[in-house]
Design a protein around this motif. Structure first.
Motif: not given
Length: 228
Positions: A142-143, A146-147
């Motif tokens: 998930a991180v 995003i990034n």
């Protein structure tokens, strides 16, 4: 990312010590007779400490608790202990690096703790182990979405946890009596210092003899033992 890097650099020792106390004596246990509001608040704090904070510190939820309680304390640094120092030369930097490398790899996967727990038929711990790894990988993915840079940083920083685990293992189990390798007195070290002893961690013989005893009692136990 800078804040995360600073946290990761500063937190290993205090977090490791606090988490070690937590897995043996829950640090958010309410006192007898506590109000319902107090119990709910402490339960929320315990859930945060066990399930959320690990994700912010490059740790897998429940991993340390299961490996430490159901593997390390069962095998007592013996040959089946997944963090055992027995096969390594404690005077050799290369052996230190080799131990750290394998520990770092083990922090990404269930092996070697997973096969050990399966052989011992620890079904509940196996489920918790797999759940913790699934949560951590989902968090990293998930991180990364995003990034991507932050996701890679979190993933790679997990590997360097092997260095911390090896440092602790060599510190606490770095000298082994070849004639008494399976006994706590032959494979574990005490470091006499401040009374709190890193919340009992430094009085490691006493800790392995009675892992569930509160950390504040170990200094007293140590003084009694060396006086015998």
């Amino acid at each position: 990312m800078l804040a995360y890097s600073a946290l990761f650099a500063a937190q290993p020792v205090p977090y490791e010590i606090t988490d070690h106390v937590n897995i043996h004596n829950r640090i958010f246990n309410p006192k007898p007779g506590a109000s319902d509001a107090t119990r709910r608040t402490l339960k929320a704090c315990q859930i945060y400490f066990d399930k959320v904070l690990p994700l912010l510190s490059a740790r897998v939820p429940d991993y340390y608790r299961i490996q430490h309680v159901y593997v390390h304390h069962v095998e007592e640094n013996g040959p089946d202990d997944t963090q055992s120092t027995m096969a390594y030369d404690r005077k050799s930097f290369l052996d230190f690096a080799r131990h750290a490398f394998w520990q770092g790899l083990s922090w990404y996967r269930a092996s070697p703790s997973f096969p050990y727990l399966r052989r011992r038929k620890r079904e509940r711990q196996l489920r918790e182990f797999k759940r913790g790894l699934a949560i951590w990988y989902a968090f990293v993915i998930a991180v990364t979405v995003i990034n991507p840079i932050a996701g890679v940083l979190i993933y790679v920083s997990r590997f360097f946890g092997g260095n911390i685990l090896t440092l602790v293992a060599f510190f606490q189990h770095g000298v082994i009596d070849a004639n008494d390798v399976h006994d706590v007195h032959g494979n574990t070290l005490d470091y006499s210092g401040p009374e709190h002893g890193s919340l009992g961690d430094d009085y490691h013989v006493e800790h392995h003899l009675k892992p569930a005893r509160h950390w504040s009692r170990y200094h007293e136990d140590f003084k009694k033992r060396i006086g015998e």
